[in-house]
Write an enzyme that holds these catalytic residues in place. Structure first.
Site, PDB file in Angstrom:
ATOM      1  N   LYS A 109      -4.056   0.415   5.944  1.00 20.93           N
ATOM      2  CA  LYS A 109      -3.098   1.416   6.433  1.00 20.93           C
ATOM      3  C   LYS A 109      -3.859   2.647   6.939  1.00 20.93           C
ATOM      4  O   LYS A 109      -5.005   2.866   6.544  1.00 20.93           O
ATOM      5  CB  LYS A 109      -2.184   1.854   5.278  1.00 20.93           C
ATOM      6  CG  LYS A 109      -1.160   0.849   4.821  1.00 20.93           C
ATOM      7  CD  LYS A 109      -0.304   1.433   3.688  1.00 20.93           C
ATOM      8  CE  LYS A 109       0.658   0.417   3.120  1.00 20.93           C
ATOM      9  NZ  LYS A 109       1.726   0.008   4.061  1.00 20.93           N
ATOM     10  N   ARG A 155       5.641  -9.472  -0.406  1.00 24.81           N
ATOM     11  CA  ARG A 155       6.357 -10.751  -0.327  1.00 24.81           C
ATOM     12  C   ARG A 155       5.532 -11.892  -0.919  1.00 24.81           C
ATOM     13  O   ARG A 155       6.079 -12.877  -1.402  1.00 24.81           O
ATOM     14  CB  ARG A 155       6.773 -11.014   1.120  1.00 24.81           C
ATOM     15  CG  ARG A 155       5.628 -11.191   2.074  1.00 24.81           C
ATOM     16  CD  ARG A 155       6.043 -11.055   3.538  1.00 24.81           C
ATOM     17  NE  ARG A 155       6.344  -9.674   3.914  1.00 24.81           N
ATOM     18  CZ  ARG A 155       6.809  -9.317   5.116  1.00 24.81           C
ATOM     19  NH1 ARG A 155       7.045 -10.225   6.040  1.00 24.81           N
ATOM     20  NH2 ARG A 155       7.040  -8.042   5.385  1.00 24.81           N
TER      21      ARG A 155
END
Ligand code: BES
Ligand code: ZN
Ligand code: ZN
Length: 489
Positions: free
Chosen positions: A272, A346
């Site tokens: 990020k 996920r």
């Protein structure tokens, strides 16, 4: 937690620091007790206070030396537009004012309304004051004592208080859980990492007589949690999975709660940028909600069996990290091509949801700070929900409405399922397009829940970029209260 009382007195003789008085705009103020309405009328007649929603006017010794030192008038706006949530939030705003002043003994005059149930109004007013009563000073160098209330007295001006008083343990457990989530999510990742999170869970489990099992890396390998291990392998802090169980006698339902517990999400090798990482210590909020909710359920002796699963990892870039292009053999047997290591939540959840699906529970609900797209879609005040069981989804939305923790449904659009097809493996972990990211993440999770009645909550509302109503800046602590509303039912 301060002492809390709800009484049918009118607050006239309350000699504490401040009496919070929610007031409607218009002429309804004649329903206020006389000692209050005289004062309210004076400021309203002089046009200094219109009682617009959230408008605040603190008055010093409004009744001379008798009664509270301060009276805080707080606007509720037009009575025809009033909701329980507005009452909760208006009281919360006034309570935050009191808290910052360091006032400790607080009274709240529950407003009398024509349209709303008295009991529910009393409960909302109590919750507003208690939810606001939060300050976290553990990381201040001088270790100042946190500003907290000592007593909160709710006055109903003659209305029956029995129902609200009976509800008090649920209010208190919900508020404690909310504050616990705020604290856990605020705690820096250098302090709260998978191992220490698991220790915290064990400690709370012991205190509240919950069964607790911690799977370390060896147990995770034996249990086939290969996706959890892959996400965690780039960190020097090893992953953990915690299973907590609350098993009351004669429970007719079994619920499994699953929480994403990424203690820090750097993005991994798909790193990020600096500003996106600033709040990523809170990427474990789902797991914090699961932990806090199990404790709360035990405190109020909820009538259902609840199993909590927390997937605790740290997602870091390193020579040992999992890579874009790697294929994971998830616990379910389905293979997943990882094209972006930042879509890690996920992957962690896929193993846990598969485990949950094997438990034959009545419902499985997962909670996760899963996508930035949920924030784009709904802002930071509304959580997203999706699922395979419309009744369950609607029950959660209803619970959100009751508790003022907003939840909005997004559709699991069948046509989008194709976007997750991988040429190499059974699935890929991203679609490669930005649009509908919350939905496609939901579709990814659905691949692992089998036939379970399942709902997924994407926690867009978990971090407040500014202080508002009863919420301080930072983690909102939403989650346990709406879950509890459903679980005790
Ligand atoms: N933890 C983030 C999601 C997130 C981002 C929550 C910002 C709250 C605020 C998650 O692991 C993530 O990074 N998701 C990616 C997915 C993308 C790579 C498909 C995202 O949302 O950008
Ligand atoms: Zn991520
Ligand atoms: Zn994440």
């Amino acid at each position: 937690m301060p002492t809390v009382d709800i009484s049918s007195a009118n607050g006239k003789d309350f000699a504490g620091d401040a009496l919070i008085v929610p007031v409607f705009s218009g002429r309804e103020r004649h329903r206020l007790p006389l000692s209050v309405s005289k004062v309210a009328r004076a400021v309203m007649d002089e046009q200094d206070f219109k009682a617009d929603y959230q408008e605040l006017v603190p008055l010093h010794h409004p009744n001379g030396v008798k009664g509270a030192r301060w009276m805080i008038l707080v606007g509720l706006g037009d009575e025809e537009q009033v909701t329980l949530n507005k009452i909760r939030k208006a009281v919360g705003t006034a309570a935050r004012h009191c808290l910052k002043k360091g006032w400790k003994d607080i009274g709240v005059l529950a407003p009398s309304t024509v349209s709303l149930d008295h009991d529910a109004v009393q409960i909302a007013a109590t919750e507003g004051a208690l939810l606001a009563d939060y300050e976290f000073t553990a990381f201040k160098g001088a270790k100042p004592e946190a500003k907290k209330f000592r007593n909160v007295e709710v006055f109903t001006n003659g209305d029956d208080t029995r129902k609200a008083r009976r509800h008090l343990p649920i209010i208190q457990a919900g508020v404690t859980a909310c504050h616990r989530v705020r604290e856990l999510s605020s705690t820096p990742a250098g302090h709260l990492y998978p191992e220490t999170f698991a220790v915290e869970a064990q400690k709370l489990a012991k205190q509240h007589k919950l069964h607790c099992e911690v799977l370390d890396e060896k147990a995770l390998a034996e249990g086939g949690f290969r996706s959890v291990l892959a996400v965690g392998q780039g960190s020097s802090k090893g992953p953990r999975v915690v299973k907590l169980e609350y098993k009351p006698k004669d429970a007719k339902r079994h619920i499994v709660l699953v929480g994403k517990g990424v203690c820090f999400d750097s993005g991994g090798l798909s790193l990020k940028d600096a500003s996106s990482m600033e709040t990523m210590k809170d990427d474990m909020t789902g797991a914090a909600i699961v932990l806090a909710t199990l404790v709360a359920a035990a405190q109020v002796e909820a009538p259902v069996r609840i199993t909590g699963l927390m997937g605790l990892v740290e997602n870091m870039p390193d020579g040992n990290s999992y890579r874009p292009g790697d294929v994971l053999h998830s616990r379910s047997g389905k293979t997943v091509e990882v094209l972006n290591t930042d879509a890690e939540g996920r992957l962690v959840l896929s193993d846990l949801l598969h485990w949950a699906s094997e438990m034959g529970a009545d419902h499985v609900v997962d909670l996760a700070t899963l996508t930035g797209a949920a924030l784009i879609a709904l802002g930071d005040g509304v959580n997203a929900v999706m699922g395979t069981d419309q009744k369950l989804v609607e029950r959660l939305i209803q619970a959100g409405g009751t508790t003022g923790e907003h939840i909005w449904q997004l559709p699991l659009v069948e046509e989008y399922r194709d976007l997750l097809k991988s040429p190499l493996a059974d699935l890929k972990n991203i679609t490669g397009i930005r649009w509908g990211g919350t939905i496609t993440a939901g579709l990814f999770l659905r691949e692992f829940v089998g036939n379970a009645s399942w709902a997924h909550v994407d926690l867009a509302g978990c971090w407040s970029s500014k202080e508002r109503d009863y919420r301080p800046f930072g983690p909102s602590g939403e989650g346990p209260r709406f879950l509890l509303d459903w679980l005790v039912d």
